[in-house]
Design an enzyme around this catalytic site. Structure first.
Site, PDB file in Angstrom:
ATOM      1  N   GLU A   8      42.739  41.782  43.630  1.00 31.03           N
ATOM      2  CA  GLU A   8      42.319  43.087  44.223  1.00 31.03           C
ATOM      3  C   GLU A   8      41.910  43.939  43.150  1.00 31.03           C
ATOM      4  O   GLU A   8      42.172  45.073  43.381  1.00 31.03           O
ATOM      5  CB  GLU A   8      43.794  43.713  44.882  1.00 31.03           C
ATOM      6  CG  GLU A   8      44.175  42.790  45.996  1.00 31.03           C
ATOM      7  CD  GLU A   8      45.128  43.165  46.926  1.00 31.03           C
ATOM      8  OE1 GLU A   8      45.943  44.313  46.458  1.00 31.03           O
ATOM      9  OE2 GLU A   8      45.629  42.750  47.927  1.00 31.03           O
ATOM     10  N   GLU A  71      46.958  34.321  49.156  1.00 25.33           N
ATOM     11  CA  GLU A  71      47.757  34.998  50.169  1.00 25.33           C
ATOM     12  C   GLU A  71      46.917  34.390  51.538  1.00 25.33           C
ATOM     13  O   GLU A  71      45.666  34.364  51.672  1.00 25.33           O
ATOM     14  CB  GLU A  71      47.677  36.431  50.086  1.00 25.33           C
ATOM     15  CG  GLU A  71      48.495  37.016  48.891  1.00 25.33           C
ATOM     16  CD  GLU A  71      48.467  38.718  48.749  1.00 25.33           C
ATOM     17  OE1 GLU A  71      48.007  38.970  50.232  1.00 25.33           O
ATOM     18  OE2 GLU A  71      48.422  39.171  47.830  1.00 25.33           O
TER      19      GLU A  71
END
Length: 571
Positions: A8, A71
């Site tokens: 991220e 994820e």
């Protein structure tokens, strides 16, 4: 062990240089970097929440870098739909190696209401002192409630689906006429002789026969096993084969006889829905002042021909039903629904059933034993025709058919297509023949076997930390809600139906256009039972919780829907 450069963030020269430095320091370790995507500075392609198209595209590409989702399968609230679909692709694709569900457990603190009330609940995010911070971060809301395990340590219903899909022992039908099934061992080091195996045959949901068998199978091997099954006749009944694998010995973590794998396989072509059983009785009826009254033995009822509704349906003077069947198109939004803006985009269906008028009524005798009352409604708020038919059989049981035609409209997709009714308080004993025992949905049901289940209505509600849609059952043949004397209502589908029976209405669980940081203390069970009998409701989704829809095959995108079920009063 390997290294991670982070996630991220973004990719660039700093991360390229760090990848080189780590490889020079220890070339034997892999480096993982989510934001590299398929750039050269990651040894693993490890995206977050890729959609099904992206996963399938990589599977077919032949690329050799392992694809491991850092994820995926976001578990916020009532979620993890289409999980089996993902793994059907992963299991068939050597370059896909799985991923990491986000996440393991809801983050929440145990709280108690003010003295004198003393109710226990689990709080999250805003109630933990972050209201001011949330004023600038409205999107966070209940983001921390994305675990497979609730904050109180109880597995959510979707945890059982994950367990089923992840199991290392897989069963498939091979030649069921000879009792032959194929078994695959996906363990890396364990021979299947370490487990005990059981088969069970069920007839119309009831256990018919059972037996044990042994499997000697090395890791990553597959073999056929012949089971000593009874002869399965083609007698119009349904037969299912359930297969189970259990631990033989206890370990520090797992007890003896713990179920590690299971599967259900249909054994014959018989269908519960082939035909309705015959019934006996002498039906009489009369029409007076726009009310049709009917009776057969101890059962009687009325239909208001101006409103198009059934009422006063009773057996020996007792009326289990308080609110009679009416169309139902809405569900209390799950967290994924809020993410894809269903409450805004499809909100017209919340109350589409309320304002309606009767356009036409046709009464017709059929087969000298049945009476059809066909009522054409117009749903005023959306100007859509809806037809309900009551086919009264000679014993005064009623086949209810609902149909809708959205042709030529530009209305949003339906969250559900079914009917709702309300039962009086004492009919708490639930028995049904369908998928169970825990809740299941059209995109999350592989862990829920078709069988006959008994429970209390109180137990049908799962207390998600933020209350939302819950309690659905799919592939249901019939259900009954009875009081302690065995009196009540039985619903039988003329095709597979779905249902939920709760002490909460959808309105109790629907916070409106925003989630409002609701907690379990904000809803109070009602005494009566809210029964939904549906053709189906849309899937839960779960690829993520901030925009992705359920997969198209689990959405209600057709223009026409019709289904039927039978209501019987039980004495």
């Amino acid at each position: 062990m390997g290294w991670s450069l982070g996630n991220e963030c973004g990719n660039g020269i700093v991360f390229h240089d760090e990848y080189k430095r780590l490889k020079e320091y220890d070339p034997s370790r892999f480096v993982q970097f989510e934001q590299a995507w398929e750039d050269w500075n990651t040894d693993i392609v490890c995206p977050m929440y890729p959609n099904m198209w992206k996963i399938t595209e990589y599977a077919k590409s032949g690329k050799q870098r392992p694809f491991i989702m850092c994820e995926y399968a976001h578990a916020q609230g009532n979620s993890n739909g289409n999980f089996k679909d993902l793994w059907d692709v992963i299991y068939d694709s050597p370059n896909l190696q799985g991923g990491f569900i986000w996440d393991f457990m809801d983050q929440g603190f145990k709280m108690k209401t003010e003295p004198g009330d003393g109710r226990i609940y689990w709080t999250y995010n805003g109630k933990m002192g972050s209201y001011k911070w949330l004023e600038d971060r409205k999107g966070e809301l209940n983001t921390g409630t994305d675990g497979l395990i609730s904050a109180n340590g109880i597995p959510k219903p979707q945890a059982y689906e994950v367990k089923k899909v992840y199991q290392y022992i897989q069963f498939n039908a091979k030649d069921l006429s000879k009792g032959i099934v194929s078994i695959r061992n996906r363990y890396d080091f364990t021979n299947l002789n370490e487990y005990a195996f059981t088969w069970e045959v069920y007839k119309n949901g009831e256990k018919f026969s059972t037996g044990n068998f042994n499997v000697e199978l090395k890791p990553h091997a597959e073999k056929e096993v012949r089971l000593n099954l009874p002869v399965i006749p083609e007698d119009g009944n349904e037969y299912f084969l359930n297969l189970y694998a259990y631990t033989k010995v206890a370990t520090d973590l797992i007890p003896v006889h713990y179920e590690v794998a299971k599967e259900q396989i249909k054994l014959n072509r018989g269908s519960f829905f082939a035909s309705l059983s015959a019934c006996s009785g002498k039906l009489s009826y009369e029409t007076k002042d726009n009310v049709l009254s009917f009776q057969s033995d101890a059962v009687s009822g009325k239909i208001d021909l101006k409103k198009g509704v059934l009422f006063n349906y009773s057996i020996n003077g007792k009326q289990p039903i308080k609110q009679y069947p009416e169309p139902a198109f809405w569900r209390a939004p799950v967290d994924n629904d809020f993410g894809n803006k269903m409450p805004w985009l499809a909100g017209v269906w919340r109350t589409a059933h309320v304002n309606r008028y009767v356009k036409n009524v046709v009464i017709e005798e059929k087969n000298e034993k049945e009476l059809s009352i066909k009522i054409d409604w117009i749903l005023s708020d959306i100007q859509v025709p809806y037809t309900i038919e009551y086919l009264i059989r000679n014993n005064a049981s009623i086949i209810v058919t609902g149909s809708i035609d959205l042709t030529g409209t530009r209305l949003p997709e339906l969250p559900r297509f079914g009917m709702r009714m309300e039962l009086q308080q004492p009919y708490e004993n639930l028995t049904y023949y369908g998928r169970g025992p825990f809740e299941n949905y059209i995109d999350r049901y592989s862990s829920s076997f078709i069988g006959r289940y008994e429970d209390k209505v109180d137990n049908q509600f799962y207390w998600y930390i933020r209350p939302q849609e819950t309690g659905n059952k799919t592939d249901v043949r019939w259900l009954a809600l009875l009081n302690s004397e065995g009196e009540g209502v039985k619903i039988t589908g003329l095709q597979p139906i779905a249902f939920s029976a709760l002490h909460f209405s959808p309105e109790d669980l629907d916070p409106g256009l925003t989630r409002k940081l609701q907690h379990t203390i904000d809803i109070v069970p009602q005494k009566n039972i809210f029964l939904h009998v549906d053709l189906k409701q849309c899937g839960l989704g779960g690829d993520n919780s901030w925009g992705m829809y359920p997969h198209n095959k689990y959405r209600l995108l057709d223009k026409k829907y019709v289904y039927s079920y039978m209501i019987e009063l039980i004495d």
